[in-house]
Write a protein that holds these residues in place. Structure first.
Motif, PDB file in Angstrom:
ATOM      1  N   ASP A   1     125.547 -48.865  85.297  1.00  0.00           N
ATOM      2  CA  ASP A   1     125.021 -49.678  86.404  1.00  0.00           C
ATOM      3  C   ASP A   1     125.657 -49.190  87.712  1.00  0.00           C
ATOM      4  OD1 ASP A   1     123.760 -52.242  87.517  1.00  0.00           O
ATOM      5  OD2 ASP A   1     125.866 -52.435  88.085  1.00  0.00           O
TER       6      ASP A   1
ATOM      7  N   LYS B   1     126.741 -40.235  87.646  1.00  0.00           N
ATOM      8  CA  LYS B   1     125.546 -40.608  86.894  1.00  0.00           C
ATOM      9  C   LYS B   1     124.688 -39.375  86.582  1.00  0.00           C
ATOM     10  CE  LYS B   1     122.436 -44.525  86.544  1.00  0.00           C
ATOM     11  NZ  LYS B   1     122.084 -45.836  87.132  1.00  0.00           N
TER      12      LYS B   1
ATOM     13  N   ARG C   1     128.365 -51.320  89.351  1.00  0.00           N
ATOM     14  CA  ARG C   1     129.628 -51.271  88.594  1.00  0.00           C
ATOM     15  C   ARG C   1     130.341 -49.942  88.826  1.00  0.00           C
ATOM     16  NH1 ARG C   1     130.454 -51.978  82.013  1.00  0.00           N
ATOM     17  NH2 ARG C   1     132.625 -51.238  81.978  1.00  0.00           N
TER      18      ARG C   1
ATOM     19  N   ASP D   1     128.822 -45.611  77.485  1.00  0.00           N
ATOM     20  CA  ASP D   1     127.567 -46.200  77.007  1.00  0.00           C
ATOM     21  C   ASP D   1     126.746 -46.691  78.202  1.00  0.00           C
ATOM     22  OD1 ASP D   1     128.405 -48.845  77.756  1.00  0.00           O
ATOM     23  OD2 ASP D   1     129.542 -48.992  75.894  1.00  0.00           O
ATOM     24  N   GLU D   2     125.539 -47.129  77.923  1.00  0.00           N
ATOM     25  CA  GLU D   2     124.593 -47.506  78.986  1.00  0.00           C
ATOM     26  C   GLU D   2     125.127 -48.621  79.877  1.00  0.00           C
ATOM     27  OE1 GLU D   2     121.689 -46.341  80.096  1.00  0.00           O
ATOM     28  OE2 GLU D   2     121.901 -44.635  78.718  1.00  0.00           O
ATOM     29  N   SER D   3     125.925 -49.514  79.308  1.00  0.00           N
ATOM     30  CA  SER D   3     126.423 -50.646  80.093  1.00  0.00           C
ATOM     31  C   SER D   3     127.329 -50.201  81.240  1.00  0.00           C
ATOM     32  CB  SER D   3     127.188 -51.616  79.184  1.00  0.00           C
ATOM     33  OG  SER D   3     128.389 -51.018  78.719  1.00  0.00           O
ATOM     34  N   MET D   4     127.863 -48.988  81.140  1.00  0.00           N
ATOM     35  CA  MET D   4     128.775 -48.484  82.163  1.00  0.00           C
ATOM     36  C   MET D   4     128.050 -47.789  83.318  1.00  0.00           C
ATOM     37  SD  MET D   4     131.606 -46.794  79.623  1.00  0.00           S
ATOM     38  CE  MET D   4     132.363 -47.741  78.299  1.00  0.00           C
TER      39      MET D   4
END
Length: 303
Positions: free
Chosen positions: A181, A152, A184, A176-179
């Protein structure tokens, strides 16, 4: 004088068939060697005191190691060790078969295109990137890691990032941002590490290096990974002088006789090394560009 060349790989592989027939068409002796047929249908013999050996193929042809002038290595398939039902015995048999096969791979003094050592080096792609950087070749900022916090932080340190497998075998994708978290990421990275790289905006260049000859083309595509794009255009180009020197440096440093080097060229014309493949596909590239890959490979094998 006729030479004897082995082509390693499966008969179903179009590159294997292409090279096999191209060598035969030149009147040379050529044999297919598929490791899946060892040990049941292929026999390897080795005399340790004299360093000599023979390879007996399913066709019945028995070839002295010393008579093999060159080996074109397309793929090394898994060996097919018959199972006895005894797990300890099966494990021992597998180890003995692999040790004998590696004896051939290292003990046959033919011209290997490419060698076992070069093939092994490719399996550790992070080391390949580090070697390129050590040579003074520009590479994208890269992190190989299974720590969610470090991944990150790295992604935050670059404008855009991509991810791909450490070993290879799957396509490159933008992050992308969804990855991002944490839950996750931690779940994903607990399964396996990943390669995270800064995204270099620009175009892909592929350079085939065969001996001291270099054939390059731009791969024009809107996709992050051109392999996903059936409309990719291949446009032959001459590399600028420093980059052609880099090609030869990489080939030599990685112990390769031939390779396909993938570059990313940004909008300012700077080149970034991505990887060097020791057994690249080339038929589509050759057909689209008309560059003489096959002819030059044959010259290398038979020289």
């Amino acid at each position: 004088m006729n030479k004897t060349v082995l082509v390693m790989g499966g008969a179903e592989d179009q590159h294997v068939q292409h090279m096999y027939h191209a060598i035969k068409d030149l009147g040379q002796n050529c044999y297919l060697f598929d490791t899946r047929q060892f040990p049941s249908h292929i026999q390897i013999s080795w005399l340790a005191d004299s360093g000599t050996g023979t390879l007996k193929l399913p066709t019945g042809n028995e070839i002295d190691f010393k008579d093999i002038s060159a080996v074109y290595w397309r793929t090394i398939n898994k060996i097919d060790v018959p199972q006895t039902g005894d797990t300890s015995l099966d494990a021992l048999a597998y180890r003995d078969c692999m040790s004998t096969l590696r004896t051939f791979l290292n003990g046959c003094n033919a011209k290997w295109v490419n060698s076992w050592d070069a093939y092994q080096y490719h399996q550790e792609k992070p080391l390949q990137l580090a070697k390129a950087a050590e040579l003074g070749i520009t590479i994208p900022k890269s992190l190989i890691c299974n720590s969610a916090s470090k991944v990150k932080n790295f992604i935050k340190s670059v404008d855009r990032a991509i991810y791909k497998p450490v070993y290879g075998g799957a396509h490159t994708e933008l992050i992308d941002e969804s990855m991002l978290d944490m839950a996750r990421l931690e779940k994903t990275l607990a399964i396996s590490p990943v390669t995270i790289q800064e995204f270099i905006s620009g175009t892909n260049i592929r350079s085939y290096v065969i001996g001291d000859k270099i054939f390059s083309a731009e791969l024009k595509s809107e996709s992050v990974d051109f392999r996903e794009d059936n409309t990719t255009q291949l446009i032959p180009l001459e590399l600028p002088h420093p980059i052609s020197d880099w090609c030869l440096l990489v080939k030599e440093a990685l112990g390769l006789e031939w390779t396909a080097i993938d570059w990313r060229r940004n909008e300012q014309g700077d080149y970034y090394f991505l990887e060097a493949n020791p057994s690249p596909m080339f038929l589509h590239f050759e057909k689209q560009t008309q560059l003489p890959i096959t002819k030059t490979l044959l010259e290398l094998l038979l020289s």
